[in-house]
Design a protein around this motif. Structure first.
Motif, PDB file in Angstrom:
ATOM      1  N   GLU A  75       0.601  -1.152  -0.003  1.00 43.52           N
ATOM      2  CA  GLU A  75      -0.042   0.002   0.051  1.00 43.52           C
ATOM      3  C   GLU A  75       0.943   1.172  -0.096  1.00 43.52           C
ATOM      4  N   THR A  76       2.190   1.274   0.319  1.00 44.40           N
ATOM      5  CA  THR A  76       2.915   2.413   0.426  1.00 44.40           C
ATOM      6  C   THR A  76       3.293   2.797  -1.005  1.00 44.40           C
ATOM      7  N   LEU A  81       1.315   3.979  -2.837  1.00 39.69           N
ATOM      8  CA  LEU A  81       0.135   5.118  -2.963  1.00 39.69           C
ATOM      9  C   LEU A  81      -0.556   4.879  -4.385  1.00 39.69           C
ATOM     10  N   PRO A 103      -3.806   2.971  -4.916  1.00 41.71           N
ATOM     11  CA  PRO A 103      -4.896   2.133  -4.735  1.00 41.71           C
ATOM     12  C   PRO A 103      -5.435   1.380  -5.490  1.00 41.71           C
ATOM     13  N   SER A 104      -5.562   1.873  -6.814  1.00 45.32           N
ATOM     14  CA  SER A 104      -6.226   1.134  -7.767  1.00 45.32           C
ATOM     15  C   SER A 104      -5.449  -0.316  -7.954  1.00 45.32           C
ATOM     16  N   ILE A 142      -6.681  -2.921  -5.513  1.00 43.27           N
ATOM     17  CA  ILE A 142      -8.067  -3.191  -5.674  1.00 43.27           C
ATOM     18  C   ILE A 142      -7.897  -4.316  -6.877  1.00 43.27           C
ATOM     19  N   ILE A 143      -6.865  -4.120  -8.194  1.00 39.20           N
ATOM     20  CA  ILE A 143      -7.087  -4.973  -9.030  1.00 39.20           C
ATOM     21  C   ILE A 143      -6.422  -6.340  -8.777  1.00 39.20           C
ATOM     22  N   TYR A 162      -6.314  -9.490 -16.675  1.00 40.10           N
ATOM     23  CA  TYR A 162      -5.681  -8.370 -15.838  1.00 40.10           C
ATOM     24  C   TYR A 162      -4.314  -8.884 -15.421  1.00 40.10           C
ATOM     25  N   SER A 177      -1.954  -7.164 -18.268  1.00 46.51           N
ATOM     26  CA  SER A 177      -1.863  -5.722 -17.926  1.00 46.51           C
ATOM     27  C   SER A 177      -0.930  -5.611 -16.713  1.00 46.51           C
ATOM     28  N   THR A 206     -18.685  -0.673 -12.759  1.00 41.67           N
ATOM     29  CA  THR A 206     -18.195   0.576 -12.072  1.00 41.67           C
ATOM     30  C   THR A 206     -19.013   1.879 -12.195  1.00 41.67           C
TER      31      THR A 206
END
Lengths: 362, 642, 428
Positions: free
Chosen positions: B180-181, B183, B185-186, B189-190, B219, B223, B509
């Protein structure tokens, strides 16, 4: 006693101003510029009956209507539905069509159209307007990127710009001169504290303030004047303060003080007239700066709400495509002519206010 | 057999330990890296675990791959292509970072240049059929229940520092994305939708998804661009953000960026690597032809950019405004064919644009008012009078793709119908200013449109159209951030917005009902429909693309009936201008991603053409002109009967 | 006099604090801060480009996504928005500890000690032990000592008895320690961003400033001495035309006409100097020529509007002084005209100009957003404006600090200039 003094003062000042007015009149260039700019400005309030797509007078079934005239009065609606005049269209009457139809029918109804039959809002959605038409008899200065008539917009924007600048300057001058003057005259702690406040104030990023305010309020003419007053009065205080510092050190002030005259008398009757030179020199520039402020606000998108005509918006569109020369040429020329006239007036005022008869000595 | 697996596991664990102890000064790291190279390159992995000879076993083991079919070679680059030369391109922003992940890395420029040219994912998508094709992984396998995936990494794959690509790289990249660091967040999520990938061997890696979804392979496989484990091992999220802010990590891709070529806020230059591992691979042999690609920056000044193209300071440019294309592209260089111009048609998803209504609030909570708005919004006239009839009319959330519902009504300009609808909705009378009044409540039909200044020209004609029929649309200029904030807080009546198009639609979404009452998401309209919710759920587990298209088409139809958006115009092509010194495939731009970024991958510098151009310009001679439109893709699809 | 200016220097402190507090507060009120920008980036699937006529931006594989609560918390903490505004201001000043390197951890209801990986130290993974005593935490290094750098605190107590906490370091860093923070958009220290841009604006500012004075003062004098002559009239018309054209507009026209793209190829198409890779190969002389070549158009556009004000101010001021009694006396004493004008009248006429010096310096150095944009120059003004639009608070505040200091010093310089040219003025 006090009353007598007052009367005496009034008499003196009347004659002084009369003298100055006479002197002002004697300076032809400034005087004529003054007449032109003032009459143009006054005339601009009557543009709705000169430049409009609405009729000045409509006579329908022996009743008279004055749609364009109503446009002059702010806050009064000039909306007449087409049905009122027997026109089978939704919404507002189309006076040009009405005129044509009545003439063809030889009907008893008649109407009188303004000299220049375009208004500043009609765009490509109207049949007469196409995008980027070059100047022609119909559109004296062509049309803009959404097909609006440049001449009509230029004229209406003139009124708005000058009103804005005038109001702004007058308010700024009142605040700036009194505060700046007081700072220079009294000096000391008063000067010190006010200077700090002014410094803090001057450092506000105005763009931010405008962004915040415009996210809360809807920008309007008054709001913009208010916002600009908040920043602009400061600049004048710098000059006034310096002038007052300088004048205060002069002998005539020392003399007045020793005569025991009140501070108010010294400030307004003695020092102020002597320190007006930079202020009056700045007056025309301040007006132009006011116009320019509106231009840049409009350019950045925080000015008057669309579709209000404005020189800044016109200039911005013009610059997107310099090949459409009329779009660049029109607002710049308008701004230049206005500026030149105002500066000539300013020069004449300055000389008229000069207590000494100006003469070159060799 | 068992023994060898054990040996490998042992060896790799030793290696992992070894990596973790790395660090210290740079010289030390380098020597260590060199040592590691030798050791890893010498890895002998049995064929059944992905080593040499795996290709023969693959099919039996349930792995799939893709080989180029006869006749479609040209889609993977033109055989006439030659390597060499420099391509110069001007962008409007300098990247905020040269990283491909983490804070601020989500810009188009990062994705399309640094990420796509310097790094590679495990598998890619076929440029025409969108099937999976090999990338770093030569083969892949999907479990019966479609929840687990295996990738076999090509043993030839190398990082630019010479290290082989292994399963460890996949795991390390996933670990970084889940930190998480960084920065961003997406990413969490993926990639939080998968369990941590597991190395079956050095060349085989497997990953399990938490939920069933057809996107899982897409994904994870195509990706997630891999970063090298041997570098990431020394970094945590924060350190990655800082150290690689303006420094490029070794990649596997055909290009690299040298530190000296990054001139902050001015330009950066990509350099082609001669030792690119896949340079002879049939998929990439004729791609990536320029020796250098220089990206310079001109910020918010489109006019200057265009002048630079005319002067020859940049090689090509995409023209976005119709006025420039129609009125300003006719000068000596284009008339004489030195500077070519062409409209290239492609299937690039067009996105959605128009007036978005807030259906939670008066007056657009009433469907009849929304319909009336659309019937009064005369986009045909605007297209004709202002956009030189360059565009088509948009009638779908997924305009121009297979997901568009062909039965959507078109909402043509029809004031009579609009007046009728408004009457039914209670707007029967006009007040003395000419605005419609809602008879039961006495409310005047007035609403505010917040808009950044540069869109003014698109909105004021609409304002006039509505005014004629008594709708008072007041325009208020705000800056872009303020506008988006108000939209996200649902503090608007109507807004002019655009959603970008995606190759694989993502209806949930923006259309799910539970988002309608929440702020900060893409369901800005407050759109609610049980049927759409059900369809979205079915969509996630529909592995057949045809079924998916059916679902989305149905959603599109429902959406259009509710009509939360009054669509505007749509453009089916890209307007390109370039100096006539390049060779390019007949189709010029890719089918699905058909935009300027294709130039970087498929074009090449044609030295003969360059000489001819130079001579023509010196002698003031004309060169043959191109047709104004390139319809290779529409014709191609016609032939195939799609 | 010396004490007066010393005191003025000290007075910078309250003004500085006042301005920064005011602006800091206003910034927090502006809609659409960095948090909203991140949310919006997520929503649009990470696309940074705005839509144009006829459709959305570029396509991507992953569409928009929705920001979960936990990520929101992480972002808030990163930007410091989890603290009250006064603490943020004090931290910005550098007199309040700033929490950095936050990491989350959680205890199960019956758990009293956990190990947490907190990053790397000299190439090694750095782990610490967190001990829990009720709701208080103590952080131990692996060697058993209480950690000197790490602190832990309670975040949230959950219903199932588990506890979420956060471990972080603190530091004092702010304006007073010379740290203006890190830009949100560039992720680099603000000072590093400001330095090169400041140099560029200073270059244009100072050259333009001296050129303006070198032209306007003589021109103003000439106009005053020839008041009412055709020269006066024509030069007035010219400077007013110049004044009516916004500088940036003129710049745009210049680039099209003289940039070589469409008409004449005389000047380069924007930029501060040649592209860096070419610039670095140049000899010193070539560099000077190249720099000057690039600077001509921006400088003209930059200062064209200030010509008019300065010239007219100079003219009117001199005219006023020429009609004063002391000039009459000087002439009566038979002093030569040149001496009267240049020594007596001139010195007094530049007083109003002198009092504006500080203000002009500030304007000059803060640059001009629009002109820098037109000429594609990365200057100070453009940085400040862009920071405001991007809601890049650290850069905005850094910009403000510089501008405030320059303005305040400028005011003192103004007063000093005033006292120097006019001996009658006494500052006490």
């Amino acid at each position: 006693m006090a009353e007598n003094q007052q009367n005496l003062n009034n008499e003196i000042s009347v004659s002084i101003y009369k003298k100055r007015w006479m002197k002002f009149k004697s300076m032809k260039r400034g005087y004529y510029s003054f007449i032109i700019i003032v009459s143009l400005y006054l005339l601009s309030f009557f543009f709705p009956v000169l430049i409009n797509s609405k009729a000045i007078v409509v006579s329908y079934n022996n009743e008279l209507y004055f749609p364009a005239v109503l446009d002059i009065i702010p806050g009064v609606s000039s909306y007449y539905p087409g049905e009122r005049f027997g026109q089978n269209i939704p919404g507002e009457a189309d006076y040009r069509k009405l005129n044509k139809a009545w003439q063809e029918e030889n009907s008893d109804n008649w109407l009188l159209m303004p000299l220049y039959q375009s208004d500043p809002y009609e765009d490509i959605t109207s049949e007469n307007n196409k995008m980027y038409e070059s100047p022609s008899a119909n559109h004296w200065l062509g049309t803009d990127n959404t097909g609006r008539d440049v001449f009509a917009r230029l004229c209406y924007a003139f009124n708005i710009s000058i009103s804005f600048a005038l109001l702004l300057t007058v308010i700024n001058y009142i605040i700036g001169i009194s505060i700046g003057g007081a700072m220079g005259y009294f000096g000391g702690k008063f000067d010190l504290i006010l200077q700090r406040i002014i410094e803090v104030w001057a450092n506000l990023p105005m763009l931010f303030v405008i962004i915040i305010l415009s996210s809360i309020l809807r920008p309007s003419f008054t709001l913009l004047v208010a916002i600009y007053t908040l920043i602009n009065w400061i600049f004048l205080t710098y000059y006034m303060r310096a002038e007052f510092y300088r004048e205060k050190a002069k002998d005539y002030v020392a003399a007045s003080i020793s005569m025991g005259q009140s501070n108010r008398t010294i400030i307004f009757r003695h020092i102020l007239p002597n320190s007006l030179v930079p202020v009056i020199t700045y007056f025309p520039f301040s007006i132009v700066a006011g116009i320019a402020a509106l231009v840049s606000l409009d350019f950045l998108g925080f000015g008057l709400p669309p579709p209000t005509p404005s020189w800044g918006q016109m200039l911005e569109i013009g610059l997107q495509d310099i090949n459409k020369w009329w779009m660049v040429f029109s607002p710049i020329t308008a701004q230049f002519m206005t500026l030149l006239l105002i500066v000539f007036v300013g020069e004449a005022i300055r000389e008229a206010f000069d207590p000494k008869v100006y003469s070159r000595l060799r | 057999m068992k023994l060898s697996i054990l040996r490998i596991l042992l060896l790799s664990s030793v290696l992992i330990l070894f990596f973790n102890c790395g660090g210290g000064n740079e010289a030390k790291t380098q020597t260590q890296a060199a040592a590691k190279t030798v050791e890893r390159a010498n890895l002998k992995v049995p064929a059944e675990l992905g080593g040499e000879g795996f290709e023969k076993l693959a099919e039996k083991m349930g792995y799939q791959t893709y080989v180029i079919q006869p006749g479609e070679e040209i889609i993977f680059g033109d055989p006439r292509a030659k390597k060499g030369g420099t391509l110069r391109y001007i962008h409007t922003l300098f990247p905020r970072t040269m990283r491909i992940y983490g804070q601020n890395s989500g810009q188009v420029l990062n994705r399309r240049t640094i990420q796509e040219l310097c790094y590679e994912p495990l598998i890619s998508l076929h440029p025409v059929t969108l099937e999976f094709i090999p990338g770093l992984a030569s083969h892949w396998k999907i479990s019966e229940d479609k929840m687990q995936f295996w990738f076999r990494i090509n043993p030839d794959a190398r990082w630019s520092d010479g290290m082989p690509v292994t399963s460890a790289d996949v795991i390390a990249t996933w670990d970084l994305l889940m930190d998480e660091t960084i920065l961003e967040p997406s990413q969490q999520i993926i990639y939080g939708k998968y369990e941590r990938p597991v190395a079956v061997s050095d060349y085989i890696v497997s990953v399990k998804a938490n939920t069933l979804n057809w996107r899982n392979l897409l994904y994870f496989g195509s990706s997630m661009y891999l970063l090298p484990a041997h570098i990431l091992a020394d970094l945590d999220g924060t350190a990655y953000l800082e150290e690689y802010l303006f420094k490029v990590m070794p990649g596997t891709g055909p290009y690299t960026i040298h530190d000296k070529d990054i001139i902050n806020q001015e330009s950066f230059t990509l350099t082609r690597r001669d030792d690119y591992w896949a340079k002879d691979d049939p998929f990439t042999k004729h791609m990536f032809n320029f020796d250098k690609v220089k990206v310079s920056v001109v910020k918010d000044n489109d006019a200057l950019k265009y002048e630079k193209l005319k002067k020859g300071e940049t090689d090509f440019m995409e023209i976005s405004r119709s006025r420039r294309w129609v009125e300003e592209t006719d000068f000596e260089a284009t008339q004489k064919g030195w500077l070519k111009k062409q409209k290239v048609y492609s299937d690039k998803p067009r996105g959605t644009s128009g007036y978005f209504f807030n259906m939670r609030k008066w007056p657009f909570d009433d469907k009849r008012v929304r319909y009336a708005f659309s019937h009064l919004y005369n986009r045909e006239q605007m297209n004709r009078e202002m956009y030189y009839s360059e565009y088509g009319m948009m009638n779908s959330l997924y305009s121009g793709t297979i997901y568009e519902n062909p039965d959507n009504p078109t909402f043509p300009y029809d004031p009579e119908k609009a007046v009728q609808l408004l009457k039914e909705a209670g707007y029967t009378k006009r007040n003395e200013d000419g605005w419609l009044v809602h008879e039961p409540t006495g409310r005047v039909l007035a609403f505010e449109l917040q808009l950044p200044k540069n869109y003014e020209y698109m909105a004021t004609p609409v304002q006039q159209m509505l005014k004629e029929y008594g709708m008072d649309m007041q325009i208020k200029f705000v800056d872009y951030n303020t506008m988006i904030k108000n939209v996200n807080e649902r503090n608007f009546s109507i807004s002019m917005l655009a959603y970008s198009g995606v190759s694989f639609p993502n209806p949930e979404t923006s259309l799910k009902s539970d988002l309608a009452d929440k702020n900060d998401n893409n369901n800005v309209w407050g759109f609610k429909s049980e049927r759409v919710d059900d369809l979205c759920e079915e969509y996630d587990i529909a592995f057949d693309i045809n079924r998916r298209a059916e679902i989305v088409r149905e959603i599109d139809g429902i959406f259009n009936e509710v009509h939360p958006t009054s669509y505007s115009i749509v453009r089916y092509f890209i307007r390109m201008m370039w100096w006539d010194k390049f060779g390019y495939p007949e189709w010029i731009l890719e089918l699905h991603q058909g935009d300027r970024w294709s130039v970087f991958k498929y074009w090449w510098l044609d030295t003969e053409k360059e000489a001819v151009l130079k001579q023509a310009m010196e002698n003031d001679e004309s060169l043959p002109l191109l047709e104004l439109e390139n319809k290779y893709w529409p014709k191609y699809k016609e032939q195939l009967g799609i | 006099m010396a004490t007066y200016f010393l005191r003025r220097l000290l007075l910078i402190i309250p003004t500085f604090l006042g301005s920064t507090i005011l602006v800091f507060t206003i910034l927090q009120l502006a809609p659409g801060g960095p948090l909203e920008r991140t949310i919006q980036q997520l929503q649009s699937g990470g696309m940074g480009e705005m839509a144009v006529e006829g459709g959305g931006g570029s396509g991507s594989i992953t569409g928009g996504s929705i920001l979960p609560e936990s990520a929101m918390k992480e972002l808030k903490r990163f930007y410091g928005f989890d603290k009250p505004i006064w603490q943020r201001y004090l931290a910005w000043l550098g007199v309040w500890p700033r929490g950095i390197k936050h990491r989350d951890f959680s205890f199960d209801s019956e758990e009293y000690q956990i190990e947490k990986r907190v990053g790397k130290r000299s190439g090694q993974i750095w782990r610490v032990d967190i001990h829990r005593d009720g709701e208080d935490f103590t952080v131990y290094e692996k060697d058993g000592t209480i950690s000197e750098v790490w602190e832990a605190k309670l975040e949230e107590k959950n219903e199932d008895g588990s506890i979420d906490g956060v471990i972080f370091q603190t530091e004092f860093s702010g304006v007073l320690t010379g740290n203006l923070g890190k830009s949100y958009t560039f992720a680099k220290p603000v000072t590093e961003i400001m330095k090169p841009r400041f140099r560029i604006s200073l270059f244009f500012g100072l050259i333009g400033y001296f050129l303006t004075y070198a032209i306007c003062i003589p021109l103003g004098i000439r106009k005053a001495l020839n008041h009412g002559s055709p020269f006066d009239f024509i030069s007035s018309v010219i400077i007013f035309i110049a004044y009516s054209i916004p500088g940036w507009a003129l710049g745009g026209v210049f680039l099209v006409l003289l940039g070589g793209g469409s008409f004449w190829d005389i000047f380069p198409l924007g930029g501060f100097h040649a592209p860096t890779e070419i610039w670095e190969q140049m000899t010193l002389w070539e560099k000077i020529v190249n720099q000057a070549h690039h600077a001509v158009l921006p400088i003209i556009s930059w200062f064209i509007t200030s010509f008019a004000t300065l010239t007219v101010l100079m003219k009117n001021s001199l005219l006023e002084n020429l009609s004063q009694d002391y000039i009459r006396t000087a002439f009566a004493k038979g002093i030569a005209e040149k001496r009267v004008v240049w020594v007596h009248a001139f010195r007094n006429s530049i007083i109003p100009i002198a009092s504006g010096i500080g203000h002009i310096i500030a304007i000059v150095i803060t640059g001009s957003y629009l002109i820098e944009r037109v000429f594609n120059i990365d200057g100070f003004g453009r940085m400040g404006f862009q920071a405001i639009l991007d809601r890049d608070y650290p850069v905005t505040m850094g910009f403000l600090v510089i501008v405030v200091l320059i303005r305040l010093l400028g005011n003192i310089i103004s007063d000093f200039a005033l006292a120097t040219v006019d001996p009658r003025i006494r500052f006490k």
